[in-house]
Write a protein that holds these residues in place. Structure first.
Motif, mmCIF file in Angstrom:
data_model
loop_
_atom_site.group_PDB
_atom_site.id
_atom_site.type_symbol
_atom_site.label_atom_id
_atom_site.label_comp_id
_atom_site.label_asym_id
_atom_site.label_seq_id
_atom_site.Cartn_x
_atom_site.Cartn_y
_atom_site.Cartn_z
ATOM 1 N N PRO A 1 -13.848 16.039 4.208
ATOM 2 C CA PRO A 1 -12.638 15.337 4.670
ATOM 3 C C PRO A 1 -11.620 15.196 3.539
ATOM 4 O O PRO A 1 -11.981 14.870 2.409
ATOM 5 N N GLN A 2 -10.358 15.445 3.857
ATOM 6 C CA GLN A 2 -9.267 15.300 2.903
ATOM 7 C C GLN A 2 -8.444 14.069 3.285
ATOM 8 O O GLN A 2 -7.984 13.955 4.418
ATOM 9 N N PHE A 3 -8.256 13.202 2.333
ATOM 10 C CA PHE A 3 -7.560 11.941 2.569
ATOM 11 C C PHE A 3 -6.091 12.184 2.871
ATOM 12 O O PHE A 3 -5.386 12.865 2.121
ATOM 13 N N ILE A 4 -5.609 11.586 3.977
ATOM 14 C CA ILE A 4 -4.191 11.701 4.339
ATOM 15 C C ILE A 4 -3.448 10.455 3.875
ATOM 16 O O ILE A 4 -2.519 10.538 3.069
ATOM 17 N N PHE A 5 -3.827 9.297 4.395
ATOM 18 C CA PHE A 5 -3.254 8.025 3.959
ATOM 19 C C PHE A 5 -4.114 6.875 4.447
ATOM 20 O O PHE A 5 -5.025 7.052 5.245
ATOM 21 N N GLN A 6 -3.796 5.699 3.897
ATOM 22 C CA GLN A 6 -4.521 4.495 4.253
ATOM 23 C C GLN A 6 -3.526 3.378 4.547
ATOM 24 O O GLN A 6 -2.485 3.278 3.901
ATOM 25 N N TYR A 7 -3.859 2.539 5.516
ATOM 26 C CA TYR A 7 -3.049 1.382 5.842
ATOM 27 C C TYR A 7 -3.867 0.112 5.678
ATOM 28 O O TYR A 7 -5.036 0.042 6.081
ATOM 29 N N TYR A 8 -3.259 -0.873 5.068
ATOM 30 C CA TYR A 8 -3.875 -2.192 4.870
ATOM 31 C C TYR A 8 -2.899 -3.219 5.386
ATOM 32 O O TYR A 8 -1.773 -3.311 4.877
ATOM 33 N N ARG A 9 -3.319 -3.956 6.399
ATOM 34 C CA ARG A 9 -2.462 -4.998 6.994
ATOM 35 C C ARG A 9 -1.068 -4.472 7.286
ATOM 36 O O ARG A 9 -0.058 -5.074 6.888
ATOM 37 N N GLU A 10 -1.013 -3.358 7.964
ATOM 38 C CA GLU A 10 0.206 -2.729 8.489
ATOM 39 C C GLU A 10 1.089 -2.055 7.443
ATOM 40 O O GLU A 10 2.163 -1.551 7.773
ATOM 41 N N GLU A 11 0.648 -2.038 6.195
ATOM 42 C CA GLU A 11 1.432 -1.386 5.140
ATOM 43 C C GLU A 11 0.676 -0.179 4.600
ATOM 44 O O GLU A 11 -0.555 -0.232 4.434
ATOM 45 N N GLU A 12 1.392 0.892 4.278
ATOM 46 C CA GLU A 12 0.733 2.051 3.675
ATOM 47 C C GLU A 12 0.213 1.661 2.302
ATOM 48 O O GLU A 12 0.954 1.125 1.465
ATOM 49 N N ASN A 13 -1.032 2.000 2.036
ATOM 50 C CA ASN A 13 -1.722 1.539 0.835
ATOM 51 C C ASN A 13 -2.218 2.706 -0.020
ATOM 52 O O ASN A 13 -3.076 2.546 -0.859
ATOM 53 N N GLY A 14 -1.680 3.865 0.194
ATOM 54 C CA GLY A 14 -2.106 5.028 -0.565
ATOM 55 C C GLY A 14 -1.917 6.258 0.297
ATOM 56 O O GLY A 14 -2.051 6.202 1.519
ATOM 57 N N ARG A 15 -1.632 7.374 -0.353
ATOM 58 C CA ARG A 15 -1.366 8.605 0.378
ATOM 59 C C ARG A 15 -1.924 9.780 -0.398
ATOM 60 O O ARG A 15 -1.825 9.822 -1.633
ATOM 61 N N GLY A 16 -2.503 10.711 0.325
ATOM 62 C CA GLY A 16 -2.991 11.936 -0.291
ATOM 63 C C GLY A 16 -1.898 12.982 -0.360
ATOM 64 O O GLY A 16 -0.719 12.706 -0.161
ATOM 65 N N ASN A 17 -2.297 14.214 -0.616
ATOM 66 C CA ASN A 17 -1.344 15.295 -0.828
ATOM 67 C C ASN A 17 -0.956 15.963 0.493
ATOM 68 O O ASN A 17 -1.261 17.128 0.726
ATOM 69 N N PHE A 18 -0.306 15.220 1.355
ATOM 70 C CA PHE A 18 0.148 15.718 2.650
ATOM 71 C C PHE A 18 1.656 15.529 2.761
ATOM 72 O O PHE A 18 2.200 14.542 2.263
ATOM 73 N N PRO A 19 2.354 16.483 3.432
ATOM 74 C CA PRO A 19 3.814 16.402 3.532
ATOM 75 C C PRO A 19 4.258 15.241 4.418
ATOM 76 O O PRO A 19 3.460 14.691 5.189
ATOM 77 N N PRO A 20 5.547 14.905 4.346
ATOM 78 C CA PRO A 20 6.080 13.756 5.106
ATOM 79 C C PRO A 20 5.973 13.911 6.617
ATOM 80 O O PRO A 20 6.069 12.909 7.335
ATOM 81 N N ARG A 21 5.766 15.139 7.125
ATOM 82 C CA ARG A 21 5.657 15.273 8.565
ATOM 83 C C ARG A 21 4.359 14.654 9.091
ATOM 84 O O ARG A 21 4.177 14.509 10.288
ATOM 85 N N PHE A 22 3.481 14.261 8.171
ATOM 86 C CA PHE A 22 2.316 13.443 8.523
ATOM 87 C C PHE A 22 2.707 11.979 8.292
ATOM 88 O O PHE A 22 3.000 11.587 7.148
ATOM 89 N N SER A 23 2.741 11.208 9.350
ATOM 90 C CA SER A 23 3.108 9.807 9.212
ATOM 91 C C SER A 23 2.153 8.947 10.021
ATOM 92 O O SER A 23 1.427 9.441 10.880
#
Lengths: 112, 116
Positions: free
Chosen positions: B43-65
């Motif tokens: 698995p490749q990390f895309i992003f993480q959300y903590y309490r409705e806020e983005e808390n980290g992002r992997g190496n994926f383009p902005p079209r991934f939201s």
């Protein structure tokens, strides 16, 4: 971000103990070591986590030497149902995303 | 206790389309992470959300939201789909606890996306 190196694959006979070693040479002071198991077409499942020395739970043991640059997952008396991919992760839970690098894992095949 | 669920289980789209994948976290969990898993890869990390806020992002383009809602469920949106977006998309929830312990992640069964 501490990356990990694992063997690509391992074979074992049913009933044997299996040890899978993971190298993490640039592990940081605050990093924990976590192992996950994944079956085909399923999400990974948490196995065990540790920081140093030895941790044991109902399914596995985790051995971590003093320098923490490697760790060994030990599965006692494997069965056919233990055939899966095993991932070692290293990271710091305080900062959210740092622990989320899975790598390619070790494919364990248990033979009857 | 309800586990992590994802919908749909399978999806077929064509190149250039947009897709929304959904995830319901395990009860009591406040953190959700999304991963992309190509065949034969980890698995490749895309992003993480903590309490409705983005808390980290992997190496994926902005079209991934993504989005996380007040009930901690989440969506992954992918715009302008490409053939290489074909993969299993995994959602994982966890309970972030202060103090440095790595949070155990509970994964859903995934959504298999095929882009033609």
């Amino acid at each position: 971000l501490a990356k990990t190196t694992q063997p690509i694959s391992m074979d074992s006979y049913e009933g044997q103990e299996v040890n899978i070693t993971c190298s993490h040479n640039n592990i940081a002071t605050n990093d924990y070591i976590t192992w996950y198991q994944q079956f085909p077409s399923q999400g990974p499942r948490f196995i065990i986590q540790g920081y140093k020395t030895k941790v044991t739970n109902e399914v596995a043991s985790l051995f971590i030497p003093a320098d923490r640059k490697s760790s060994t997952l030990s599965l006692p008396r494997v069965s056919l149902s233990d055939t899966a991919v095993y991932y070692c992760l290293v990271g710091d839970g305080r900062t959210g995303a740092n622990n989320l690098f899975f790598g390619t894992g070790t494919r364990l095949t248990v033979i009857p | 206790e309800t586990g992590v669920t994802q919908s749909p289980t399978h999806l077929i789209k064509t190149r250039g389309q947009q897709v929304t994948l959904r995830c319901s976290s395990q009860s009591g969990h406040n953190t959700v992470s999304w991963y992309q898993q190509a065949l034969g890869q980890g698995p490749q990390f895309i992003f993480q959300y903590y309490r409705e806020e983005e808390n980290g992002r992997g190496n994926f383009p902005p079209r991934f939201s993504g989005l996380q809602f007040p009930n901690y469920s989440s969506e992954l949106n992918v715009n302008a789909l490409e053939l290489d977006d074909s993969a299993l998309y995994l959602c994982a929830s966890s309970l972030a606890i202060a103090g440095g312990v790595l949070d155990e992640q509970f994964f859903g069964p995934g959504t298999r996306l095929t882009v033609l």
